[in-house]
Design an enzyme around this catalytic site. Structure first.
Site, PDB file in Angstrom:
ATOM      1  N   LYS A 205       0.828  -1.207   0.000  1.00 39.44           N
ATOM      2  CA  LYS A 205       0.000   0.000   0.000  1.00 39.44           C
ATOM      3  C   LYS A 205       0.864   1.258   0.000  1.00 39.44           C
ATOM      4  O   LYS A 205       0.650   2.183  -0.777  1.00 39.44           O
ATOM      5  CB  LYS A 205      -0.936   0.001   1.208  1.00 39.44           C
ATOM      6  CG  LYS A 205      -1.897   1.182   1.226  1.00 39.44           C
ATOM      7  CD  LYS A 205      -2.753   1.208   2.494  1.00 39.44           C
ATOM      8  CE  LYS A 205      -3.747   0.091   2.522  1.00 39.44           C
ATOM      9  NZ  LYS A 205      -4.685   0.209   3.681  1.00 39.44           N
ATOM     10  N   GLU A 211      10.216  -5.825   3.566  1.00 38.66           N
ATOM     11  CA  GLU A 211      10.414  -7.127   2.924  1.00 38.66           C
ATOM     12  C   GLU A 211       9.976  -7.088   1.463  1.00 38.66           C
ATOM     13  O   GLU A 211      10.677  -7.579   0.568  1.00 38.66           O
ATOM     14  CB  GLU A 211       9.632  -8.212   3.671  1.00 38.66           C
ATOM     15  CG  GLU A 211      10.060  -8.408   5.120  1.00 38.66           C
ATOM     16  CD  GLU A 211       9.237  -7.598   6.096  1.00 38.66           C
ATOM     17  OE1 GLU A 211       9.174  -7.995   7.273  1.00 38.66           O
ATOM     18  OE2 GLU A 211       8.647  -6.569   5.687  1.00 38.66           O
ATOM     19  N   GLY A 266      -4.969  -5.298   5.852  1.00 39.31           N
ATOM     20  CA  GLY A 266      -4.241  -6.213   4.984  1.00 39.31           C
ATOM     21  C   GLY A 266      -4.793  -7.623   4.988  1.00 39.31           C
ATOM     22  O   GLY A 266      -4.931  -8.254   3.936  1.00 39.31           O
ATOM     23  N   ARG A 267      -5.139  -8.121   6.165  1.00 37.97           N
ATOM     24  CA  ARG A 267      -5.619  -9.507   6.256  1.00 37.97           C
ATOM     25  C   ARG A 267      -7.053  -9.652   5.766  1.00 37.97           C
ATOM     26  O   ARG A 267      -7.577 -10.768   5.716  1.00 37.97           O
ATOM     27  CB  ARG A 267      -5.465 -10.014   7.682  1.00 37.97           C
ATOM     28  CG  ARG A 267      -6.163  -9.180   8.745  1.00 37.97           C
ATOM     29  CD  ARG A 267      -5.715  -9.604  10.145  1.00 37.97           C
ATOM     30  NE  ARG A 267      -6.258  -8.768  11.208  1.00 37.97           N
ATOM     31  CZ  ARG A 267      -5.735  -7.615  11.606  1.00 37.97           C
ATOM     32  NH1 ARG A 267      -4.665  -7.135  10.987  1.00 37.97           N
ATOM     33  NH2 ARG A 267      -6.265  -6.937  12.611  1.00 37.97           N
ATOM     34  N   GLU A 352      -3.783 -12.368  14.167  1.00 42.45           N
ATOM     35  CA  GLU A 352      -3.411 -10.957  14.099  1.00 42.45           C
ATOM     36  C   GLU A 352      -4.584 -10.084  14.539  1.00 42.45           C
ATOM     37  O   GLU A 352      -4.390  -8.988  15.068  1.00 42.45           O
ATOM     38  CB  GLU A 352      -2.965 -10.587  12.677  1.00 42.45           C
ATOM     39  CG  GLU A 352      -2.236  -9.258  12.603  1.00 42.45           C
ATOM     40  CD  GLU A 352      -1.539  -9.034  11.272  1.00 42.45           C
ATOM     41  OE1 GLU A 352      -0.357  -9.390  11.151  1.00 42.45           O
ATOM     42  OE2 GLU A 352      -2.195  -8.514  10.343  1.00 42.45           O
ATOM     43  N   HIS A 383      -2.449 -38.692   9.868  1.00 43.97           N
ATOM     44  CA  HIS A 383      -1.213 -39.451  10.061  1.00 43.97           C
ATOM     45  C   HIS A 383      -0.120 -38.566  10.645  1.00 43.97           C
ATOM     46  O   HIS A 383       1.061 -38.884  10.548  1.00 43.97           O
ATOM     47  CB  HIS A 383      -0.759 -40.063   8.736  1.00 43.97           C
ATOM     48  CG  HIS A 383      -1.731 -41.067   8.203  1.00 43.97           C
ATOM     49  ND1 HIS A 383      -1.628 -42.420   8.456  1.00 43.97           N
ATOM     50  CD2 HIS A 383      -2.861 -40.918   7.468  1.00 43.97           C
ATOM     51  CE1 HIS A 383      -2.632 -43.059   7.885  1.00 43.97           C
ATOM     52  NE2 HIS A 383      -3.406 -42.172   7.277  1.00 43.97           N
ATOM     53  N   LYS A 503       9.576  -5.160  13.899  1.00 38.19           N
ATOM     54  CA  LYS A 503       9.995  -4.519  12.645  1.00 38.19           C
ATOM     55  C   LYS A 503      10.805  -3.264  12.927  1.00 38.19           C
ATOM     56  O   LYS A 503      11.820  -2.991  12.260  1.00 38.19           O
ATOM     57  CB  LYS A 503       8.761  -4.187  11.799  1.00 38.19           C
ATOM     58  CG  LYS A 503       8.056  -5.418  11.251  1.00 38.19           C
ATOM     59  CD  LYS A 503       6.702  -5.084  10.666  1.00 38.19           C
ATOM     60  CE  LYS A 503       6.781  -4.209   9.458  1.00 38.19           C
ATOM     61  NZ  LYS A 503       5.465  -4.025   8.824  1.00 38.19           N
TER      62      LYS A 503
END
Length: 539
Positions: A205, A211, A266-267, A352, A383, A503
């Site tokens: 944004k 990153e 964002g999520r 979050e 399993h 961060k």
């Protein structure tokens, strides 16, 4: 107000103490209709919640807590564009991303729906050009590879949707997703790609996410190493951003910049321009079907009474287990290989959002909030970790997600798959007693080992088949489960301050790692020693 000071919470606590020893075997034995009565259905999703450790009184008390917490009013406030993200002073309107053309959703006196559809139209026009081959790279070759560069919500949603809807995707396009700042992720993502045939979508944004922009700069250098001409960047990079200045500086044509808004977390953004890679894979018509699924669940959640409201019921049940039984995790177990990334997507959405230790008013909570969400697709998980769920010491509520029809019918595979869904939910609920083991002639020394306590709660979500519409409705279901939980716990589900501290500290450490001279380190002794050790190891 702390929710555990409400009389409705106290009533639930008293009810929990009185009923916590009840077993699902006895609850089913006492009610022959329980398996069909404790169900709800909406938007193509059939929810069987009968295998939960609840009675009619439990539901009555949970619904009373929801009413006392003003779930209905808070829901109206969210859909109405009120600034319910109070720490950032923002509206929370991911629901506006799927509002129909012509609807009205107002933020600060402005209808945002026309802007939403303007972006969707621009995305659709661009997707059509790429999918048809009309859009070509710098050398005139059509695009064969699409690499989405993002992190968090700009990665997890697109990754999950791309995998979930692969059956509907245009197969002559190869989609990859680059998120980790680890150079290995970049190297392996581009290793076998031709820059002349590769399009990068940079999702940030602000166009400053460390990153994402580190990976984007590396992608730019990788592309230019072959294509040479800096003007080629405009043919091989597009942006999902609102920072026109930085996008232009990077070399991207702002005509190919697709924006979204600060009222989209964002999520919660996979159905915004962040979903550009999804639209490239599916095309605009099937992307519209995805949005329709979101919208249908939105309307169900907004209008359905609590007793028939899927997100409200599931959200309240998770509060019941988390805040009263002390359960710390929820397993999400999709029995469809296409949904293998769905639990990972839900991890960010849920943890979050509701991983909070203070209320909206800033008071420390004195009760359990956000659960750890995790899972793997069936039957693989059986399993791996089901042993702990069946016979371990931890209470782990489970959500089973299954589909009546397979998108890839092969022999008897789907019947075997579905048999496992129903068997696992049955085994978790009812277990196996020592008497049953003895009746089966199990040797006495093995009886304790082959006894299953049961009474392990689960929901079963049954859908006709996995379509774009179904995926949209499932994602929106969990979005509103998260909202329901947050309202009951009186916490802010739409900020994420906990993401920021690490961060910020990392940005201070980077120059200390890159400096040629030993800086004056001012961290704790452990961090100072680790930095010094790393610097020596680099050499």
């Amino acid at each position: 107000m702390l929710p555990n000071t409400r009389p409705e919470w106290a009533a639930l606590q008293k009810h929990y103490e009185a009923t916590k020893g009840a077993h699902l075997r006895d609850l089913f034995a006492a009610d022959s209709a329980r398996g069909t009565r404790l169900t709800a259905e909406a938007v193509g999703i059939y929810l069987d919640y009968s295998k939960n450790r609840i009675t009619d009184e439990t539901l009555k008390l949970l619904f009373a807590l929801a009413e006392a917490s003003d779930l209905k009013g808070r829901t109206a406030a969210m859909f109405g564009g009120e600034k319910i993200n109070i720490t950032e002073g923002r509206a929370v309107l991911h629901t506006a991303l799927r509002a129909p053309r012509g609807a009205t959703v107002t933020v600060d006196g402005k209808n945002v729906v026309p802007e939403v559809h303007a972006v969707l139209d621009a995305m659709g026009a661009f997707a059509d050009r790429v999918r048809s081959g009309e859009w070509t790279g710098h050398t005139g070759k059509p695009i064969k590879n699409v690499v989405n560069i993002g992190i968090g919500g700009s990665d997890l949603g697109p990754v999950m949707a791309n995998e979930a809807l692969r059956n509907y995707a245009q197969r002559n396009l190869n989609f990859r997703f680059l998120s980790n700042v680890d150079g290995t992720d970049f190297a392996e993502t581009v290793r076998d790609l031709d820059p002349a045939e590769t399009l990068f979508i940079v999702c940030s944004k602000t166009f400053t996410t460390q990153e994402t922009m580190t990976n984007a700069e590396s992608a730019r250098q990788w592309s230019l190493a072959t294509l040479k001409d800096t003007s080629s960047v405009a043919k091989h990079f597009v942006a999902v951003s609102t920072n026109a200045a930085e996008v232009t500086k990077f070399g991207i044509d702002t005509a190919n910049m697709f924006g979204f808004w600060d009222w989209v977390g964002g999520r919660y953004s996979m159905d915004s321009a962040v979903g550009l890679s999804t639209m490239l894979a599916l095309g605009s018509e099937q992307f519209a079907e995805l949005l329709s699924g979101f919208r249908a669940m939105d309307e169900h959640f907004r209008t359905a009474p609590l007793a028939q409201n899927l997100p409200a019921i599931m959200g309240l049940l998770s509060v019941w287990y988390g805040s009263f039984y002390g359960a710390e995790t929820v397993a999400v177990l999709p029995y469809d290989q296409y949904l293998k990334r769905f639990p990972a997507y839900l991890q960010q959405l849920t943890m979050e959002s509701n991983g909070k230790r203070v209320t909206l008013g800033g008071d420390a909570v004195t009760y359990q909030t956000g659960s750890v969400y995790w899972g793997e697709p069936g039957t693989n998980g059986q399993h791996s970790f089901y042993q702990l769920i069946h016979q371990g010491t931890k209470l782990i509520p489970c959500d089973f997600i299954a589909f009546c029809k397979s998108l890839n019918p092969v022999g008897r595979h789907h019947d075997l798959l579905m048999a496992n869904v129903f068997a696992q939910a049955e085994a978790l609920a009812f277990g196996k007693t020592a008497e049953q083991c003895r009746a089966e002639k199990v040797p006495e020394p093995l009886v304790p080992h082959k006894t299953f306590p049961g009474n392990r709660p689960s929901n079963v979500l049954l859908v006709d088949k996995l379509t774009p519409f179904a995926l949209g409705s499932l994602v929106a279901l969990y979005e509103h489960i998260v909202f329901t939980q947050g309202v009951i716990w009186n916490i802010g589900s739409f900020d994420q301050w906990g993401v920021e501290l690490g961060k910020a500290l990392a940005s201070k450490i980077v120059p200390e790692l890159e400096s040629a001279s030993a800086p004056d380190l001012k961290h704790d002794t452990s961090t100072n020693a680790l930095i010094t050790r790393y610097r020596a190891g680099k050499k």
